[in-house]
Write a protein that holds these residues in place. Structure first.
Motif, PDB file in Angstrom:
ATOM      1  N   LEU A   1       4.844   9.322   0.651  1.00  0.00           N
ATOM      2  CA  LEU A   1       4.152   9.544   1.919  1.00  0.00           C
ATOM      3  C   LEU A   1       3.945   8.249   2.686  1.00  0.00           C
ATOM      4  N   ARG A   2       3.794   7.152   1.937  1.00  0.00           N
ATOM      5  CA  ARG A   2       3.540   5.874   2.589  1.00  0.00           C
ATOM      6  C   ARG A   2       3.969   4.743   1.663  1.00  0.00           C
ATOM      7  N   ALA A   3       4.553   3.700   2.238  1.00  0.00           N
ATOM      8  CA  ALA A   3       4.859   2.466   1.509  1.00  0.00           C
ATOM      9  C   ALA A   3       4.904   1.365   2.564  1.00  0.00           C
ATOM     10  N   GLN A   4       3.732   0.898   2.928  1.00  0.00           N
ATOM     11  CA  GLN A   4       3.570   0.018   4.082  1.00  0.00           C
ATOM     12  C   GLN A   4       4.386  -1.262   3.947  1.00  0.00           C
ATOM     13  N   ASN A   5       5.302  -1.466   4.906  1.00  0.00           N
ATOM     14  CA  ASN A   5       6.138  -2.678   4.996  1.00  0.00           C
ATOM     15  C   ASN A   5       7.066  -2.879   3.803  1.00  0.00           C
TER      16      ASN A   5
ATOM     17  N   ARG B   1       0.855  -1.187   0.000  1.00  0.00           N
ATOM     18  CA  ARG B   1       0.000   0.000   0.000  1.00  0.00           C
ATOM     19  C   ARG B   1       0.892   1.239   0.000  1.00  0.00           C
ATOM     20  N   MET B   2       0.798   2.013  -1.075  1.00  0.00           N
ATOM     21  CA  MET B   2       1.663   3.181  -1.216  1.00  0.00           C
ATOM     22  C   MET B   2       0.843   4.435  -1.481  1.00  0.00           C
TER      23      MET B   2
ATOM     24  N   ARG C   1      -2.255   6.655  -5.177  1.00  0.00           N
ATOM     25  CA  ARG C   1      -2.538   5.775  -4.051  1.00  0.00           C
ATOM     26  C   ARG C   1      -2.947   4.413  -4.580  1.00  0.00           C
ATOM     27  N   GLY C   2      -2.552   3.377  -3.865  1.00  0.00           N
ATOM     28  CA  GLY C   2      -2.993   2.055  -4.273  1.00  0.00           C
ATOM     29  C   GLY C   2      -2.030   0.970  -3.868  1.00  0.00           C
TER      30      GLY C   2
END
Length: 308
Positions: free
Chosen positions: A273-277, A193-194, A204-205
């Motif tokens: 902003l985000r790149a989960q794990n 999830r980024m 996002r996606g």
């Protein structure tokens, strides 16, 4: 410390997995001596020492710093130089004698893997100003800056770097290392999830991997040029199994941007902003995950010695 203007500062980073460390250096040293090269030599001793040594050489007046190593050692060296106190960093010339499993940046410039030709190239001293990529983040205690020359990978691309590094340390053989990484690519098509911001667009996606290249990023940013002041970004979504094999072929042919699951961008700034794990690597060096990441480029911030 006063250093002769033409004297090289040479950093030898022993090739991972080989037992012929000193033999390799003796051959390179003997050839440089036969060519009458003026140099001082230091050998790295474990992770992080190349960065420290490059910083020391830059601070002590060496204006030609030669790295005997692969992409990871080159990344350490550029960070050592850029984080040094040298006032004229853009005039410090980097020479490369490829000596690692990963030499993607050297291959971009068509540098020879033969040490004699590499030494001759540095002696010839043809110089080119090149860009330096930047990555800013906060580690929870202080603001950090890391630099790169080739690419940043986020997600599966960084996982492959980790697997290849682990395999080469175990096998010590280039082919087996890449083969094991390839096998993992077939069976591990994990999505992350980024949330990215590129040229004002929010992306996002669930994304498999992102490559942010100043140079060609192991083929994932084939149109990137490391002296135009721009970064090329490839956002790769999850392919079906057959699409995966076609994607590998297109990657090898330099046509990955034409694949259905790849969305390309060109930008000077990207915010992750985000790149989960997701794992993150800069030129093959794994970065502790700290988001958000502000990624940019410094135009013609360093000098590279390139072939004719």
């Amino acid at each position: 410390m006063s250093v002769e203007p033409d004297k090289w500062g040479v950093i030898y980073n022993p090739k991972a997995g080989t037992r012929k460390v000193q033999k390799r250096w003796k051959e390179i040293k003997a050839y440089m001596d036969s060519k009458g090269v003026s140099y001082d030599y230091v050998q790295s001793e474990g992770f992080g020492s190349v960065e420290r040594l490059a910083g020391i050489l830059a601070n002590n007046g060496y204006r030609t710093i030669v790295v005997v190593g692969g992409d990871g050692a080159l990344n350490d060296a550029i960070n050592g130089i850029m984080l040094s106190n040298a006032e004229d960093k853009e005039n410090i010339a980097i020479g490369i004698i490829p000596n690692g499993i990963g030499n993607d940046f050297a291959k971009y410039w068509e540098m020879s893997s033969e040490y004699k030709e590499a030494v001759d190239c540095i002696i010839n001293n043809r110089r080119r100003k090149i860009d330096v990529g930047t990555c800013y983040y906060y580690d929870g205690q202080k603001h950090m800056t890391r630099y790169f020359l080739n690419a940043i990978n986020i997600g599966l691309g960084a996982r492959i770097v980790k697997i290849t590094d682990q395999c080469k340390r175990f096998w010590g053989v280039k082919f087996l290392s890449y083969f094991m990484a390839f096998i993992s690519l077939i069976f591990e098509r994990k999505l992350y999830r980024m949330h990215l911001k590129i040229n004002g667009e929010h992306i996002r996606g669930r994304i498999m991997t992102v490559c942010i290249g100043s140079a060609w990023g192991y083929g994932q940013a084939p149109s990137a040029v490391p002296y135009n002041g721009w970064l090329d970004v490839s956002v790769i979504y999850r392919p079906e199994l057959l699409q995966l094999f076609s994607g590998i072929w297109m990657l090898m042919e330099g046509r990955i941007l034409n694949h259905k699951v790849v969305k390309p961008y060109r930008t000077q700034k990207i915010k992750v902003l985000r790149a989960q794990n997701a794992s993150v690597d800069l030129d093959g060096r794994i970065l502790d995950r700290h988001f958000p990441l502000d990624i940019g480029v410094l135009h013609e911030a360093i000098t590279l010695i390139i072939p004719n």
